[in-house]
Structures are given as structure tokens and as C-alpha cells.
Design an enzyme around this catalytic site. Structure first.
Site, mmCIF file in Angstrom:
data_model
loop_
_atom_site.group_PDB
_atom_site.id
_atom_site.type_symbol
_atom_site.label_atom_id
_atom_site.label_comp_id
_atom_site.label_asym_id
_atom_site.label_seq_id
_atom_site.Cartn_x
_atom_site.Cartn_y
_atom_site.Cartn_z
ATOM 1 N N LYS A 1 23.358 34.851 66.747
ATOM 2 C CA LYS A 1 23.608 33.610 66.035
ATOM 3 C C LYS A 1 22.579 32.563 66.457
ATOM 4 C CE LYS A 1 28.620 34.268 65.665
ATOM 5 N NZ LYS A 1 29.961 33.701 65.993
ATOM 6 N N CYS B 1 12.712 35.799 51.670
ATOM 7 C CA CYS B 1 13.483 36.848 52.336
ATOM 8 C C CYS B 1 12.821 38.218 52.294
ATOM 9 C CB CYS B 1 14.881 36.924 51.737
ATOM 10 S SG CYS B 1 15.802 35.382 51.870
ATOM 11 N N GLY C 1 15.143 23.614 51.956
ATOM 12 C CA GLY C 1 13.690 23.506 51.896
ATOM 13 C C GLY C 1 13.165 22.614 53.013
#
Length: 395
Positions: free
Chosen positions: A17, A82, A119
Site C-alpha cells: 500500500k 497503465c 492528473g
């Protein structure tokens, strides 16, 4: 003539995490060192490095790779949303296959922060503006919901509308992902969940609940690619080769057809997959194991059909019958996928590569897909890019 490209070594670090990881440079260097150790070669033999990340300043790739060594080789920084990790892999494969070099390293890392993706700049047009405008025209825009969830949740809604499937069909994918991740020491989420727990989780954007969305994650992964002749010369493992690879970007159908499935890359996926199958001379039914881009459960469902793993309109039956897991037709995301292994954007494509190489070597431990010979990787980035890679176990 083109070189046959083998994946001689892979490495990754446990995903965590945000706030629980090392800095990006340490993560990237450690993953690269793991891949080099797995290959059994010295960094001095690597001729080029392709280093991917999404959130980082220019030359962050050098900052990571310098932790491995200072050999003066070209370091190419890669950012493709991604699909960044697989884009680095794609470039490294091209360089080796073309004969320009004989050995390359592809590295991907991400040091993320909690919360939905945002962004980096507010003083200029964003690269996703055309996609957001198209989405708003098709289904509207909810100021309260994360934008990525609206994109992929909208794709799920479009599928539900056309085929009348149940909302809990998507949730079954999360249950499967956690069951797989429970066997993966690199996964960020290793606890299993029930269908009832997935459905009862807070709704992010209908039909997606929180447990149907990938988490922000920190991590890194890497791969050593080389020509088969180089591998044999240095006594490296030649068992896994890249049989075919294709990269696609958006066409008019993304924006002109009013279908959220196409807005999030369905056509890119289908085009890349078909190119790979044609080049390798295989069919989707030949594939034994798949790592696909399950950023949201809805995307895993539509990607089954985009990759041809099941025919159009049959994804619900494919899921309910268990054809997407062990004992079924093809094991999808044995690692736990983005949903449960985690999704550190720049590292994801290379973590998929690592998992599939381990599967083809027969070294995946409790996750092993018995007799795996052909493995398919699918990595998608909105904006847009899709990379599909076919790995084959050589005798």
C-alpha cells in the site's frame, strides 16, 4: 533476419500500500537486481535499459537503474499510462529482435499515493480530455465519483444493457482474484472475500463496489530480454520465448460509436490479440494461462471476449461455470491480478511478465497452472495503448 527473443530472467518485489514501500529508486533497483540474479548474468552484459513509470520526474529511470550500476548504457524513460510496463517490454523486445542489441533490461516501478488517480497539471489540456468528453456525451459525468471508475463502470453498464447479465457476475471476478492472490506472496491483498462481502462493499460507481476496483499500489518488477544465441553463449535459461507481441492505440471507433466498452479500449484489445494470434499461428483456445488488465472487474469481463477467450455475449457463463480459474478452460490472473496483487502503474506489465514466466517454467508454487505451455499477457492504458504478448515454453 530477426532474432528469437527469450526472457532469460524476471524479478519483482512484494507490492504494498502507499506509504509502506521504499522510495521508487530503491524499488526499481531491487527489482532489476532480482531479474539479473534470476538470469544469472552481470549488469555489465546489458546493453540498453527501458524504464517505465507514470508518476515521476524526467530521468527517474536513471535514478533507479543507477542503483544497479553505472555502465554508461542508454536508459530510455517510458510513460504510457497503465500500459507503461508492457511498453518498456515492447521496446526492449524490439531492440533485441531487430538485432540492434543482444541483451536489454526492462524495469517498471511506481510510488503511488492513496486515493483515486489524478492528473499532475492543471494549467494545460489533459491527454484524457477527448475521452472524458466522449464519456460525458455517452453517459454523463458524476463529479462525486472517480473518473476511472466511471469509464470502466460505464463499460460494465453497456455490457449489462446488451446482454442482461446480473450485477453480481462482476463481483464473482473479485472473489476469484482474492482466491488466487491468497497464494501469491507478492500480492498486496492476500485475504479472501465472499461474494456477499464484495456486493456489500460501498458503491464506487454502479455496478462497481470498492472491492471491484484495483487499489493504488507501490512496487516494481523487471525482465531481462536477450537473443537466443546470446543466452546460449552465456549459459542462460532459454525455456521461455516471446512468440509474438503487438501494441495498438485508439482508432475512430473509440470516440465515434457511443459505446463505453470501446472508449476503454475493447477494440485496441481485440486488434492486438488478433495480431498476436495470427503471427504466432495459434488460437485463443490454445492458451493455458492469462494475465489480463483487471483494473476493474468490468474490464476483466469484457476483456475475456476481446481476447477471444470466450465468444461474444458469453462472458457471464464463462465466469459462472468457473472457466476462468483452475480446473476451467483457461486460468486468468493466477497472480491475483491488478484487483488483488495490486496495480503500481509502471510496474504492472512487467509483474504480469514475471508471473507468466514463472508459470511456463513450472515455478509458480501453489499458483502453478499444470502443463502451461502458452501464456498470454494483456496490459491496457487509457489514453491509449494496449500491449498483448504471447510467451511460449520451448522444449
Amino acid at each position: 533476419m530477426s532474432n528469437k527473443v527469450v526472457v532469460a530472467g524476471v524479478g519483482m518485489i512484494p507490492f504494498t500500500k502507499p506509504g509502506a514501500s521504499d522510495d521508487y529508486g530503491v524499488m526499481g533497483a531491487n527489482a532489476a537486481k532480482a531479474a539479473l540474479a534470476d538470469a544469472g548474468i552481470d549488469y555489465a552484459l546489458v546493453e540498453q535499459a527501458y524504464v517505465g513509470y507514470v508518476f515521476g520526474d524526467s530521468t527517474s529511470g536513471q535514478a533507479a537503474i543507477y542503483g544497479v550500476g553505472l555502465t554508461g548504457i542508454p536508459v530510455i524513460n517510458v510513460n504510457n499510462n497503465c500500459a507503461t510496463g508492457s511498453t518498456a517490454l515492447f521496446l526492449a523486445r524490439q531492440a533485441v529482435e531487430s538485432g540492434a542489441i543482444e541483451c536489454a533490461i526492462a524495469v517498471g516501478f511506481e510510488q503511488m499515493v492513496p486515493g483515486a488517480l489524478k492528473g499532475a497539471y492543471t494549467d494545460r489540456p489533459g491527454p484524457m480530455e477527448r475521452f472524458a468528453k466522449t464519456m460525458a456525451q455517452v453517459q454523463g459525468f458524476d463529479e462525486q465519483a472517480p473518473r476511472a471508475a466511471q469509464f470502466f463502470g460505464g463499460a460494465g453498464r453497456a455490457y449489462m444493457k446488451e446482454y442482461g447479465i446480473r450485477p453480481d457476475t462482476f463481483a464473482r471476478i473479485s472473489v476469484k482474484a482474492r482466491q488466487h492472490a491468497a497464494r501469491n506472496p507478492f500480492a498486496v491483498f492476500r485475504n479472501t472475500v465472499t461474494l456477499e462481502e464484495v456486493m456489500a462493499a460501498p458503491t464506487v460507481f454502479d455496478p462497481l463496489t470498492r472491492l471491484q476496483c484495483c487499489p493504488p499500489t507501490c512496487g516494481a518488477a523487471a525482465a531481462i530480454l536477450c537473443s537466443e544465441s546470446f543466452a546460449r553463449k552465456h549459459g542462460l535459461d532459454t525455456r521461455v520465448k516471446i512468440a509474438a507481441q503487438a501494441m495498438t492505440t485508439d482508432r475512430n471507433s473509440t470516440f465515434d460509436e457511443g459505446d463505453m466498452r470501446k472508449v476503454v479500449g475493447y477494440d485496441m484489445t481485440a486488434a492486438a490479440a488478433n495480431a498476436v494470434y495470427e503471427k504466432a499461428g495459434v488460437a485463443p483456445t490454445d492458451i493455458d494461462v492469462v494475465e489480463l488488465h483487471d483494473c476493474f472487474t468490468a474490464n476483466e469481463l469484457i476483456t475475456y471476449e476481446g481476447l477471444g477467450l470466450t465468444s461474444v455475449g458469453t462472458a457471464e457463463k464463462f465466469i459462472v461455470d468457473g472457466d476462468n480459474t483452475y480446473g476451467g478452460r483457461v486460468v486468468t490472473n493466477p497472480s491475483g491480478g491488478l484487483l488483488s496483487k495490486g496495480h503500481p502503474l509502471g510496474a504492472t506489465g512487467l509483474a504480469q511478465c514475471a508471473e507468466l514466466v514463472w508459470q511456463l517454467r513450472g515455478k509458480a508454487g501453489d499458483r502453478q497452472v499444470e502443463g502451461a505451455r502458452l501464456a498470454l499477457q494483456h496490459n491496457l492504458g487509457l489514453g491509449g495503448a494496449c500491449v498483448v504478448t504471447l510467451y511460449e515454453r520451448q522444449q
